[in-house]
Design a protein around this motif. Structure first.
Motif, short mmCIF file in Angstrom:
data_model
loop_
_atom_site.label_atom_id
_atom_site.label_comp_id
_atom_site.label_asym_id
_atom_site.label_seq_id
_atom_site.Cartn_x
_atom_site.Cartn_y
_atom_site.Cartn_z
N LEU A 128 -6.49 5.34 5.44
CA LEU A 128 -6.02 6.28 4.44
C LEU A 128 -5.34 5.57 3.28
O LEU A 128 -5.40 6.04 2.15
CB LEU A 128 -5.07 7.31 5.06
N VAL A 129 -4.67 4.46 3.55
CA VAL A 129 -4.04 3.70 2.46
C VAL A 129 -5.11 3.24 1.48
O VAL A 129 -4.92 3.31 0.26
CB VAL A 129 -3.26 2.50 3.03
N GLY A 130 -6.24 2.77 1.97
CA GLY A 130 -7.31 2.35 1.09
C GLY A 130 -7.83 3.49 0.24
O GLY A 130 -8.09 3.32 -0.97
N ILE A 131 -8.00 4.66 0.84
CA ILE A 131 -8.49 5.82 0.10
C ILE A 131 -7.45 6.26 -0.94
O ILE A 131 -7.78 6.51 -2.11
CB ILE A 131 -8.82 6.97 1.06
N ASP A 132 -6.20 6.35 -0.52
CA ASP A 132 -5.16 6.77 -1.46
C ASP A 132 -4.97 5.75 -2.57
O ASP A 132 -4.70 6.12 -3.72
CB ASP A 132 -3.84 6.97 -0.71
N ALA A 133 -5.09 4.46 -2.25
CA ALA A 133 -4.94 3.44 -3.28
C ALA A 133 -6.05 3.55 -4.32
O ALA A 133 -5.80 3.40 -5.53
CB ALA A 133 -4.94 2.05 -2.64
#
Length: 404
Positions: free
Chosen positions: A21-26
């Motif tokens: 999710l961090v990758g998507i949010d980033a």
């Protein structure tokens, strides 16, 4: 905007959900920065009149990335890799309807504060329409969703080309509640086909993202494929334009069928986008790229860019996510930050000191997002919309509601 949701944990998932999710949010945070850069920073160099770096990188593409990642978020909230079924899917559809109405209403309201001419064309009303149109597709598999995305990448621009001149013209680039009440036909045509972010072509991004969200985005093989396929799609779209327009006589056809435009004006459309709409004098126009042209070439190029960006951020956050936390914090509450950004633009104080005000917008967004995310989690507007959707789901799934 700013959708988050659960993913389905499996034995083959090699990356924890939070990293994924961090990758998507980033990636979503980067798209937010791109939109702010386009809205505030200069589009061209005053000495050479060539497009600036931020225009080249973000014009049109940032909105496409937002729509793509919104589709990924819809996949998470509708079951992840295995779509909801039966009453659960019914509740998901109704909840998405509520979410769509709330976001569109927020967009209509914010647009009412924007001056004329508007400093930025808000996407929130269009977002609401995207979500409404996505409701029938929520139960589809990834393969079917990719097929439908390809269909809308072609059919959406074709419908725009065929129908634009026959549809009523809209009054405001950013439609308001007043526009909806006084000119519902023109407003509907604007949101579906003739506006800056027409919903039918943009369904290509949303449905592609919905399909991507049905995959195991934690697998490194999937992430690498996204990067390679996305980059390949973007390059292939540009090569089609290069061959057919620049080498095979397409450019001459544009000039021959659109005598009202000079060569310089055609180049301006390709570089800066149409003002206000793309000509419909020949089908060759559908083979050009350019921000907000919404041609099949532009859609495929921006779609490929978005997929590559998603794959890249998923790969980059595998080893560590600390570096991405500012971007991810902003990306987790883009509905809040984007709304605040538009309201700030409405004051029109940014024109004389563009770089300064861009840095102010960016700095406030980063600090607010980091502090709020660390202390309270979900962004304020995201929380309100999520609560309304969750309440709707509970009502639909309640035994009393389901009794005949």
């Amino acid at each position: 905007m700013g959708h988050r949701g659960k993913t389905t944990s499996t034995a083959t998932t090699s990356t924890p959900r939070k990293t994924r999710l961090v990758g998507i949010d980033a990636a979503r945070g980067l798209a937010l920065i791109g939109l702010a850069a386009i809205h505030i920073l200069p589009a061209f160099d005053p000495d050479t009149f060539s497009p600036t770096t931020q225009w080249t990188l973000f014009a049109g593409a940032s909105a496409a990335v937002f729509a793509l990642l919104a589709g990924v978020g819809l996949a998470f909230t509708s079951g992840g890799r295995i779509p909801h079924q039966g009453p659960a899917m019914t509740a998901t559809r109704v909840a998405l309807f509520v979410r769509a109405v709330l976001i569109a209403s927020l967009g209509f309201g914010i647009n009412g504060f924007m001056p004329s001419p508007t400093p930025a064309v808000g996407i929130l009303v269009y977002y609401g329409v995207f979500f409404l149109l996505a409701i029938p597709f929520l139960h589809f598999s990834a393969k079917m969703l990719f097929g439908w995305a390809g269909f809308f990448a072609l059919a959406g621009p074709v419908l725009v080309h065929i129908l634009r001149d026959a549809l009523p013209a809209y009054e405001s680039a950013s439609p308001t509640f007043i526009d909806l009440a006084t000119a519902p036909g023109a407003t509907l045509a604007q949101l579906l086909l003739t506006g800056t972010y027409p919903a039918l072509p943009f369904l290509a991004y949303l449905l592609a993202g919905l399909g991507l969200g049905r995959l195991d985005l934690g697998e490194i093989q999937v992430q690498a494929i996204l990067l390679l396929v996305g980059a390949g799609l973007a390059v292939s779209a540009w090569l089609i334009y290069w061959v057919l327009i620049l080498q095979a006589g397409g450019y001459d056809q544009l000039m021959a069928h659109t005598p009202a435009l000079s060569e310089e004006q055609i180049d301006e459309i390709i570089t800066w986008g149409p003002d206000p709409t793309l000509p419909t004098t020949t089908w060759w126009w559908l083979l050009i790229p350019g921000p907000h042209t919404n041609t099949p070439i532009a859609v495929l190029q921006d779609l490929g860019t978005g997929v590559a960006v998603l794959g890249a951020f998923l790969l980059l956050t595998r080893a560590g996510k600390a570096w991405a936390l500012p971007l991810a914090a902003m990306g987790s509450m883009t509905l809040t930050l984007y709304s605040a950004h538009l309201l700030a633009l409405a004051t029109e104080v940014h024109y004389d000191q563009r770089l300064l005000w861009f840095l102010v917008h960016l700095g406030v967004a980063v600090v607010f997002a980091l502090v709020w995310h660390k202390t309270l989690g979900q962004g304020p507007l995201e929380r309100l919309v999520a609560r309304a959707a969750a309440t709707t789901r509970r009502l639909v799934l309640s035994p009393g509601h389901r009794k005949p």
